[in-house]
Design a protein around this motif. Sequence first.
Motif, PDB file in Angstrom:
ATOM      1  N   UNK A 266       0.835  -1.198   0.000  1.00 36.22           N
ATOM      2  CA  UNK A 266       0.000   0.000   0.000  1.00 36.22           C
ATOM      3  C   UNK A 266       0.871   1.250   0.000  1.00 36.22           C
ATOM      4  N   UNK A 267       0.415   2.279  -0.687  1.00 38.92           N
ATOM      5  CA  UNK A 267       1.224   3.479  -0.919  1.00 38.92           C
ATOM      6  C   UNK A 267       1.689   4.125   0.376  1.00 38.92           C
ATOM      7  N   UNK A 268       0.787   4.287   1.338  1.00 40.02           N
ATOM      8  CA  UNK A 268       1.162   4.955   2.582  1.00 40.02           C
ATOM      9  C   UNK A 268       2.200   4.140   3.359  1.00 40.02           C
ATOM     10  N   UNK A 269       2.059   2.821   3.348  1.00 45.45           N
ATOM     11  CA  UNK A 269       3.037   1.974   4.033  1.00 45.45           C
ATOM     12  C   UNK A 269       4.379   2.024   3.310  1.00 45.45           C
ATOM     13  N   UNK A 270       4.348   2.042   2.010  1.00 41.73           N
ATOM     14  CA  UNK A 270       5.593   2.136   1.240  1.00 41.73           C
ATOM     15  C   UNK A 270       6.300   3.459   1.506  1.00 41.73           C
ATOM     16  N   UNK A 271       5.533   4.545   1.592  1.00 37.22           N
ATOM     17  CA  UNK A 271       6.117   5.858   1.877  1.00 37.22           C
ATOM     18  C   UNK A 271       6.735   5.879   3.269  1.00 37.22           C
ATOM     19  N   UNK A 272       6.004   5.365   4.247  1.00 35.64           N
ATOM     20  CA  UNK A 272       6.515   5.322   5.610  1.00 35.64           C
ATOM     21  C   UNK A 272       7.755   4.438   5.688  1.00 35.64           C
ATOM     22  N   UNK A 273       7.741   3.338   4.988  1.00 31.00           N
ATOM     23  CA  UNK A 273       8.881   2.423   4.989  1.00 31.00           C
ATOM     24  C   UNK A 273      10.115   3.081   4.382  1.00 31.00           C
ATOM     25  N   UNK A 274       9.909   3.854   3.316  1.00 32.40           N
ATOM     26  CA  UNK A 274      11.023   4.567   2.680  1.00 32.40           C
ATOM     27  C   UNK A 274      11.648   5.550   3.662  1.00 32.40           C
ATOM     28  N   UNK A 275      10.824   6.309   4.363  1.00 27.65           N
ATOM     29  CA  UNK A 275      11.320   7.290   5.335  1.00 27.65           C
ATOM     30  C   UNK A 275      12.107   6.588   6.446  1.00 27.65           C
ATOM     31  N   UNK A 276      11.560   5.486   6.929  1.00 23.60           N
ATOM     32  CA  UNK A 276      12.222   4.757   8.008  1.00 23.60           C
ATOM     33  C   UNK A 276      13.545   4.147   7.559  1.00 23.60           C
ATOM     34  N   UNK A 277      13.558   3.526   6.382  1.00 23.27           N
ATOM     35  CA  UNK A 277      14.729   2.791   5.922  1.00 23.27           C
ATOM     36  C   UNK A 277      15.829   3.682   5.360  1.00 23.27           C
ATOM     37  N   UNK A 278      15.451   4.753   4.685  1.00 27.82           N
ATOM     38  CA  UNK A 278      16.429   5.583   3.984  1.00 27.82           C
ATOM     39  C   UNK A 278      16.818   6.855   4.725  1.00 27.82           C
ATOM     40  N   UNK A 279      15.944   7.312   5.607  1.00 24.62           N
ATOM     41  CA  UNK A 279      16.209   8.600   6.266  1.00 24.62           C
ATOM     42  C   UNK A 279      16.419   8.430   7.774  1.00 24.62           C
ATOM     43  N   UNK A 280      15.447   7.821   8.448  1.00 23.44           N
ATOM     44  CA  UNK A 280      15.506   7.719   9.904  1.00 23.44           C
ATOM     45  C   UNK A 280      16.334   6.539  10.397  1.00 23.44           C
ATOM     46  N   UNK A 281      16.373   5.475   9.608  1.00 27.21           N
ATOM     47  CA  UNK A 281      17.069   4.235   9.961  1.00 27.21           C
ATOM     48  C   UNK A 281      16.562   3.664  11.287  1.00 27.21           C
ATOM     49  N   UNK A 282      15.282   3.801  11.510  1.00 23.08           N
ATOM     50  CA  UNK A 282      14.599   3.215  12.651  1.00 23.08           C
ATOM     51  C   UNK A 282      13.124   3.130  12.325  1.00 23.08           C
ATOM     52  N   UNK A 283      12.351   2.508  13.197  1.00 25.43           N
ATOM     53  CA  UNK A 283      10.919   2.364  12.970  1.00 25.43           C
ATOM     54  C   UNK A 283      10.141   3.352  13.838  1.00 25.43           C
ATOM     55  N   UNK A 284       9.194   4.022  13.241  1.00 26.43           N
ATOM     56  CA  UNK A 284       8.332   4.936  13.970  1.00 26.43           C
ATOM     57  C   UNK A 284       7.293   4.127  14.750  1.00 26.43           C
ATOM     58  N   UNK A 285       7.227   4.369  16.055  1.00 22.80           N
ATOM     59  CA  UNK A 285       6.246   3.666  16.887  1.00 22.80           C
ATOM     60  C   UNK A 285       6.455   2.172  16.970  1.00 22.80           C
ATOM     61  N   UNK A 286       7.694   1.732  16.834  1.00 20.08           N
ATOM     62  CA  UNK A 286       7.993   0.296  16.827  1.00 20.08           C
ATOM     63  C   UNK A 286       7.672  -0.361  18.162  1.00 20.08           C
ATOM     64  N   UNK A 287       6.952  -1.474  18.114  1.00 18.83           N
ATOM     65  CA  UNK A 287       6.672  -2.254  19.321  1.00 18.83           C
ATOM     66  C   UNK A 287       7.912  -3.058  19.676  1.00 18.83           C
ATOM     67  N   UNK A 288       8.350  -2.917  20.915  1.00 20.40           N
ATOM     68  CA  UNK A 288       9.552  -3.608  21.352  1.00 20.40           C
ATOM     69  C   UNK A 288       9.191  -4.616  22.428  1.00 20.40           C
ATOM     70  N   UNK A 289       9.349  -5.861  22.076  1.00 18.66           N
ATOM     71  CA  UNK A 289       8.982  -6.983  22.934  1.00 18.66           C
ATOM     72  C   UNK A 289      10.134  -7.358  23.866  1.00 18.66           C
ATOM     73  N   UNK A 290      10.852  -6.326  24.359  1.00 18.71           N
ATOM     74  CA  UNK A 290      12.073  -6.548  25.127  1.00 18.71           C
ATOM     75  C   UNK A 290      12.501  -5.232  25.775  1.00 18.71           C
ATOM     76  N   UNK A 291      13.478  -5.306  26.687  1.00 19.81           N
ATOM     77  CA  UNK A 291      14.106  -4.132  27.287  1.00 19.81           C
ATOM     78  C   UNK A 291      15.557  -4.109  26.849  1.00 19.81           C
ATOM     79  N   UNK A 292      15.898  -3.193  25.938  1.00 21.42           N
ATOM     80  CA  UNK A 292      17.247  -3.146  25.370  1.00 21.42           C
ATOM     81  C   UNK A 292      18.221  -2.468  26.329  1.00 21.42           C
ATOM     82  N   UNK A 293      19.286  -3.191  26.658  1.00 14.84           N
ATOM     83  CA  UNK A 293      20.338  -2.642  27.513  1.00 14.84           C
ATOM     84  C   UNK A 293      21.396  -1.938  26.684  1.00 14.84           C
TER      85      UNK A 293
END
Length: 307
Positions: A266-293
Motif C-alpha cells: 500500500x502506498x502509505x506503508x511504502x512511503x513510511x517504509x522509505x522514510x524509516x529505511x532511507x532517512x531515519x534508519x529506525x521504525x516509527x512507533x515500533x513495538x519492542x517486545x524486550x528491554x534493550x540494555x
Amino acid sequence: MLISGFTYVRNALILDYPVVESICSVLPICDEFIVSCGDSVDETRQVIENIGSPKIKIIDTVWDIEKYPGGSIHAQQANIALKECKGKWAIYIQADEVIHEKYLPIILKAIEKYDNVSEVEGFLVSYKHFWGDYEHYQTAHNWYRREIRIIRNGIGIKVWGDGQGFRRNGRKVKVVLIPVEVYHYGWVRDPMKMKKKIIAQDEFHHTTEWVKQKHPPETHSNPFQYGTLKHLARFKDSHPAVMKMRIESKNWSVDESVKTNHKHNKILVRLLSFIENKILHTRIGEYKNYKLIKKDDFLTDDVGRRK
C-alpha cells in the motif's frame, strides 16, 4: 557450559515448515536440542528422528487449542520444550526460522562475554523476512525487525503470548542486541501450501466462525497470491548451507500479475517504509517486545567479521 536449543512443531510436512533445516542450523553449538512435537497427522516426528543426532530429545504433545486460544498454544508448546532444557543458556528457534552458520561463532562469543553479567538476561537478534521466493525479503514498516532468540535459562524466563517473545515474572526481558540475523522463511512456500499454512495459523488465533468467513470452504483450493515483488528488497547474499537442497528443489513461481491488498504494497506503508529505511534508519512507533540494555557490534571483531 551447557547450551540448549528448543522448538515446537506440528504438521511440518503438510504445511511445509523447514523444521529440519531450522534445527540443524543451530545444532552444532547446542549440547542438547528439545523438540515439543505435536499430534501431527503427517510424519513430522519421523523426519526429526531421521536427523539422527543424539542431542535431540523429542517430547510428544497434544495441542489443546480450546484451552489455549488466540495463538497462546504456541507459547504453551514452546514452554513444554523450554522446561526440559538443562543448559545455562537456551536458543529458541521456530520451525520456519534458520540461522546462517556464519552467525554461530558470534552467538557463542556473546554467551561467553556476558555469561557472568547477570543483568543480561538474553540476546536480541535481527530478522530477514523472505517473501514469495528466496530472492526477495521484507523491509516494510509492518514487519518486525527484532526478537529475542537466546535467553539465560533457569531464572524464570518463559515464552510469552503467541510464542514470539519472552517474559520474566511478567516483565520484559533485559537484552543485548547482537549482530546476528534470523532468516525467516515463513512466507516462502508453494502457493497451495502457503494457503494451507495461513488457514492453519488462523485456526490457532481466531474462532471457528471467523475462520469460516475469512476462508470459505470453496476457497481452500485456491493458491495464495503473493502479488508483485517489485517493492521488496533483493537478497544478494548467501543462504544458510542447510537450506541448499530446499532452495534447489523449489518448483513454483510467483504470479506477480495478480493484484493483492497486502499491507506492505500500500502506498502509505511504502512511503513510511522509505522514510524509516532511507532517512531515519529506525521504525516509527515500533513495538519492542524486550528491554534493550545495549547494542554490541564489537562481537564481530572477536570472530574476525568486522562489518
